[in-house]
Scaffold this motif. Structure first.
Motif, mmCIF file in Angstrom:
data_model
loop_
_atom_site.group_PDB
_atom_site.id
_atom_site.type_symbol
_atom_site.label_atom_id
_atom_site.label_comp_id
_atom_site.label_asym_id
_atom_site.label_seq_id
_atom_site.Cartn_x
_atom_site.Cartn_y
_atom_site.Cartn_z
ATOM 1 N N THR A 138 40.564 41.842 37.222
ATOM 2 C CA THR A 138 39.322 41.493 37.914
ATOM 3 C C THR A 138 39.150 39.983 38.035
ATOM 4 O O THR A 138 39.764 39.205 37.307
ATOM 5 C CB THR A 138 38.111 42.051 37.159
ATOM 6 N N GLU A 139 38.275 39.603 38.939
ATOM 7 C CA GLU A 139 37.871 38.206 39.046
ATOM 8 C C GLU A 139 37.098 37.824 37.779
ATOM 9 O O GLU A 139 36.438 38.672 37.169
ATOM 10 C CB GLU A 139 36.944 38.016 40.259
ATOM 11 N N PRO A 140 37.158 36.561 37.352
ATOM 12 C CA PRO A 140 36.379 36.129 36.178
ATOM 13 C C PRO A 140 34.899 36.446 36.343
ATOM 14 O O PRO A 140 34.300 36.157 37.376
ATOM 15 C CB PRO A 140 36.620 34.613 36.145
ATOM 16 N N GLY A 141 34.321 37.085 35.340
ATOM 17 C CA GLY A 141 32.902 37.412 35.376
ATOM 18 C C GLY A 141 32.544 38.667 36.137
ATOM 19 O O GLY A 141 31.386 39.060 36.182
ATOM 20 N N GLN A 142 33.546 39.317 36.751
ATOM 21 C CA GLN A 142 33.288 40.558 37.484
ATOM 22 C C GLN A 142 33.890 41.732 36.716
ATOM 23 O O GLN A 142 34.905 41.595 36.052
ATOM 24 C CB GLN A 142 33.885 40.483 38.888
ATOM 25 N N PHE A 143 33.253 42.886 36.858
ATOM 26 C CA PHE A 143 33.694 44.066 36.119
ATOM 27 C C PHE A 143 33.767 45.252 37.065
ATOM 28 O O PHE A 143 32.758 45.687 37.608
ATOM 29 C CB PHE A 143 32.740 44.380 34.966
ATOM 30 N N SER A 144 34.982 45.762 37.271
ATOM 31 C CA SER A 144 35.164 46.851 38.223
ATOM 32 C C SER A 144 34.852 48.209 37.608
ATOM 33 O O SER A 144 35.237 48.497 36.485
ATOM 34 C CB SER A 144 36.606 46.845 38.733
ATOM 35 N N TYR A 145 34.215 49.016 38.314
ATOM 36 C CA TYR A 145 33.944 50.441 38.201
ATOM 37 C C TYR A 145 33.331 50.951 36.913
ATOM 38 O O TYR A 145 32.865 52.082 36.861
ATOM 39 C CB TYR A 145 35.168 51.280 38.604
ATOM 40 N N TYR A 146 33.199 50.168 35.844
ATOM 41 C CA TYR A 146 32.332 50.524 34.718
ATOM 42 C C TYR A 146 31.233 49.481 34.685
ATOM 43 O O TYR A 146 31.506 48.283 34.785
ATOM 44 C CB TYR A 146 33.083 50.521 33.388
ATOM 45 N N LYS A 147 30.024 49.927 34.535
ATOM 46 C CA LYS A 147 28.903 49.002 34.550
ATOM 47 C C LYS A 147 29.051 47.973 33.436
ATOM 48 O O LYS A 147 29.222 48.320 32.272
ATOM 49 C CB LYS A 147 27.582 49.770 34.393
ATOM 50 N N ASN A 148 29.005 46.705 33.810
ATOM 51 C CA ASN A 148 29.186 45.596 32.871
ATOM 52 C C ASN A 148 30.536 45.627 32.159
ATOM 53 O O ASN A 148 30.704 45.039 31.094
ATOM 54 C CB ASN A 148 28.051 45.579 31.830
ATOM 55 N N GLY A 149 31.497 46.337 32.772
ATOM 56 C CA GLY A 149 32.846 46.360 32.206
ATOM 57 C C GLY A 149 32.967 47.122 30.914
ATOM 58 O O GLY A 149 33.867 46.869 30.102
ATOM 59 N N PHE A 150 32.108 48.121 30.719
ATOM 60 C CA PHE A 150 32.053 48.826 29.430
ATOM 61 C C PHE A 150 31.907 50.321 29.683
ATOM 62 O O PHE A 150 30.908 50.770 30.248
ATOM 63 C CB PHE A 150 30.862 48.302 28.623
ATOM 64 N N ASN A 151 32.906 51.121 29.291
ATOM 65 C CA ASN A 151 32.840 52.578 29.453
ATOM 66 C C ASN A 151 32.184 53.188 28.227
ATOM 67 O O ASN A 151 32.827 53.418 27.197
ATOM 68 C CB ASN A 151 34.253 53.143 29.647
ATOM 69 N N SER A 152 30.896 53.454 28.322
ATOM 70 C CA SER A 152 30.134 53.950 27.172
ATOM 71 C C SER A 152 30.621 55.318 26.717
ATOM 72 O O SER A 152 30.634 55.615 25.516
ATOM 73 C CB SER A 152 28.642 54.004 27.510
ATOM 74 N N MET A 187 54.821 46.467 44.036
ATOM 75 C CA MET A 187 54.057 45.253 43.728
ATOM 76 C C MET A 187 54.645 44.079 44.504
ATOM 77 O O MET A 187 55.773 43.661 44.230
ATOM 78 C CB MET A 187 54.107 44.979 42.209
ATOM 79 N N ASP A 188 53.903 43.556 45.490
ATOM 80 C CA ASP A 188 54.432 42.457 46.303
ATOM 81 C C ASP A 188 53.955 41.105 45.765
ATOM 82 O O ASP A 188 53.057 41.012 44.930
ATOM 83 C CB ASP A 188 54.039 42.621 47.764
ATOM 84 N N ASP A 189 54.573 40.042 46.279
ATOM 85 C CA ASP A 189 54.272 38.695 45.799
ATOM 86 C C ASP A 189 52.832 38.288 46.094
ATOM 87 O O ASP A 189 52.208 37.568 45.311
ATOM 88 C CB ASP A 189 55.235 37.693 46.435
ATOM 89 N N ALA A 190 52.312 38.760 47.206
ATOM 90 C CA ALA A 190 50.933 38.404 47.580
ATOM 91 C C ALA A 190 49.937 38.922 46.551
ATOM 92 O O ALA A 190 48.978 38.227 46.176
ATOM 93 C CB ALA A 190 50.607 38.970 48.958
ATOM 94 N N GLN A 191 50.174 40.150 46.082
ATOM 95 C CA GLN A 191 49.272 40.730 45.093
ATOM 96 C C GLN A 191 49.384 39.991 43.761
ATOM 97 O O GLN A 191 48.372 39.733 43.088
ATOM 98 C CB GLN A 191 49.591 42.217 44.898
ATOM 99 N N LEU A 192 50.598 39.623 43.378
ATOM 100 C CA LEU A 192 50.783 38.874 42.142
ATOM 101 C C LEU A 192 50.091 37.511 42.234
ATOM 102 O O LEU A 192 49.461 37.062 41.259
ATOM 103 C CB LEU A 192 52.273 38.682 41.858
ATOM 104 N N GLU A 193 50.217 36.869 43.374
ATOM 105 C CA GLU A 193 49.564 35.580 43.550
ATOM 106 C C GLU A 193 48.051 35.708 43.466
ATOM 107 O O GLU A 193 47.352 34.827 42.958
ATOM 108 C CB GLU A 193 49.965 34.952 44.894
ATOM 109 N N LYS A 194 47.534 36.818 43.988
ATOM 110 C CA LYS A 194 46.091 37.060 43.903
ATOM 111 C C LYS A 194 45.644 37.150 42.452
ATOM 112 O O LYS A 194 44.621 36.572 42.072
ATOM 113 C CB LYS A 194 45.733 38.355 44.652
ATOM 114 N N TYR A 195 46.445 37.860 41.631
ATOM 115 C CA TYR A 195 46.091 37.997 40.214
ATOM 116 C C TYR A 195 46.248 36.667 39.477
ATOM 117 O O TYR A 195 45.461 36.345 38.587
ATOM 118 C CB TYR A 195 46.953 39.073 39.556
ATOM 119 N N ARG A 196 47.268 35.890 39.857
ATOM 120 C CA ARG A 196 47.427 34.565 39.240
ATOM 121 C C ARG A 196 46.219 33.682 39.565
ATOM 122 O O ARG A 196 45.741 32.927 38.711
ATOM 123 C CB ARG A 196 48.707 33.890 39.750
ATOM 124 N N SER A 197 45.741 33.798 40.799
ATOM 125 C CA SER A 197 44.596 32.972 41.209
ATOM 126 C C SER A 197 43.333 33.344 40.440
ATOM 127 O O SER A 197 42.398 32.539 40.357
ATOM 128 C CB SER A 197 44.349 33.117 42.717
#
Length: 494
Positions: free
Chosen positions: A411-425, A1-11
């Motif tokens: 994830t970015e605010p309002g975005q949901f990765s790899y499960y549709k609408n952020g919900f694994n039915s 885990m590098d600093d650039a990735q952590l900064e991305k998550y902080r942002s």
């Protein structure tokens, strides 16, 4: 885990408390995990539970054996469900997103980290304050007369003062998080050996080991299959760990390596439960024989001692075990989970404070007036969390092959990765079905034996069903799983 990735998550709005731990912050070694859970094993509710085991009709030796077997099952679940935490340095609230989705993780997360943890935190604080009140009364008898019996919201003034003092100590340990907890348990654990080991020797000396081995309570149940009852005892011991096992990553995120947490937790739980198995049975059976009346509460035993120093020291250690249990099982998971609900606005310490205040507002002393409803509530929570463990294990080990794309969690605010609408039915359907099956005996009398093994049934059904159906999805969509570091950004609905 590098600093650039952590900064991305902080942002993206995530506080440092929720971010993956960097290597320099992952400092817990084998010994830290060896000492972690000792206080959670040796506490008053667990000793009372053993009193319930004694009336099932099993021999004292069989009960000891069942408790020891339980230790290795608990260790296996804690180690395996904490594997993702030790690999990625990520807390439970974020790991849960991998199997349930960004939105889907909120319900089981809130149920475990907020509802169950906050309620149980308040109840444990109140139960501990009763022991604290005993301690104060032995040192300062006049304290118990403060207020002349006047009650505030159903609790006496001395009782409220004792509760708030004990609550404040628990909150302080919670604020310190895992680091303070580890220092606390390092002091606590030698005292546990002294008190409970000493009590076991005392009971054996007074009652005789042979009498303890052959002890049969006056109100013992008769009949029943011995093997089934043996499994019932194991299920009862393991089910107590349903909540801590779900959120194991809150502690394994600090591990230097998987080996460190696996070795430490396995040996720590094994040693703790071997001592507990022998001590609990010997203390309760021996005291019952010695005093001529069945005694299932260690506080009742301690109160009968002639030595003031021994009584005070024992109560202090019992109070410390309650604090340790409350920190590991309740306030620390609650702090992380509340922070995860509003990651932009709240930190871990904010979560601890919010959970602590709510635990007072619910007036736990009023809740304990109706123990039947409390245990029904906790049974239902445990019946739900067992299947959650099953889904989490199946997803991480069978479906994801121990490979999680952290971008899909942060994830970015309002975005949901790899499960549709952020919900694994699928995860929710499997969880609901497993819960219904595991708790079915509470509503259908003929299935009552199933509910007596509810934790095992819930975990096994959820693990098997999720692994099977998610594997079918994998066969139909192989490209989705070929490269989890790149493909998981695709929205799918499983």
């Amino acid at each position: 885990m590098d600093d650039a990735q952590l900064e991305k998550y902080r942002s993206r709005g995530y506080s440092d408390d929720l971010l993956p731990k960097t290597e320099e912050k992952r400092t817990w070694g084998t010994f830290n995990y060896f000492t972690l859970w000792m206080g959670s094993v040796h506490n008053v509710p667990n000793y009372v539970a053993v009193g319930g085991f004694l009336i099932l009709g099993l021999s004292t030796v069989s009960i000891m054996a069942a408790i020891v077997v339980s230790a290795f099952i608990i260790a296996a679940v804690m180690v395996l469900n904490g594997a993702a935490g030790s690999k990625y340095g990520v807390p439970f609230a974020m790991i849960l997103r991998a199997s349930y989705g960004v939105r889907g993780a909120l319900f089981p997360g809130i149920l475990r980290g907020c509802v169950a943890a906050i309620m149980w935190f308040g109840l444990q604080c109140y139960a501990g304050s009763l022991a604290f009140l005993i301690l104060i009364g032995k040192i300062w008898p006049g304290f118990l007369e403060i207020g002349g019996g006047v009650s505030i919201l159903g609790i006496t003034i001395p009782g409220l003062i004792a509760f708030l003092i004990f609550w404040a100590v628990n909150v302080a340990i919670g604020f310190g998080g895992g680091g303070v907890l580890n220092k606390f348990t390092a002091i606590l654990n030698p005292c546990i050996y002294i008190v409970f080991g000493g009590m076991a020797i005392w009971a054996i000396y007074l009652a005789g080991f042979g009498n303890i081995v052959h002890y049969v309570p006056a109100n013992v149940q008769t009949g029943g299959n011995s093997l089934f009852l043996f499994l019932v005892v194991i299920n009862a011991v393991v089910a107590v760990w349903a909540a801590p096992a779900v959120s194991a990553s809150d502690f394994t995120q600090n591990a230097k390596s998987f080996k460190a947490q696996a070795t430490g937790q396995t040996f720590g739980l094994a040693v703790a439960y071997v001592l507990f198995a022998v001590a609990s049975v010997c203390i309760l059976a021996g005291a019952s024989i010695h005093y001529g009346t069945e005694t299932w509460n260690v506080l009742d035993i301690v109160q009968k001692w002639d030595s003031l120093f021994a009584s005070i020291f024992a109560v202090l250690v019992i109070l410390m075990t309650t604090i340790s249990t409350n920190a590991t099982g309740n306030i620390i998971p609650a702090g992380y989970q509340i922070a995860a609900i509003f990651p932009k606005k709240l930190t871990y310490k904010h979560g601890v404070m919010i959970a602590s205040i709510i635990s007072v507002l619910i007036c736990p002393w009023k809740l304990m007036e109706n123990q039947a409803s409390i245990y029904l509530f906790l049974d239902i929570i445990g019946g739900i969390l067992g299947p959650v463990i099953g889904v989490m294990l199946a997803h991480y080990f069978i479906i994801m092959k121990r490979n999680i794309n952290l971008d899909s969690l942060y994830t970015e605010p309002g975005q949901f990765s790899y499960y549709k609408n952020g919900f694994n039915s699928l995860a929710f359907v499997v969880t609901i079905v497993a819960v219904i099956v595991s708790l079915s005996g509470k509503f259908i009398p003929v299935l009552e034996p199933v509910s007596r093994l509810s934790w095992f049934v819930g975990v096994i059904v959820a693990f098997g069903a999720y692994a099977f159906f998610a594997s079918l999805h994998r066969k139909k969509n192989p490209s989705f799983y070929e490269d989890t570091t790149e493909k998981l950004e695709t929205e799918v609905n499983i």
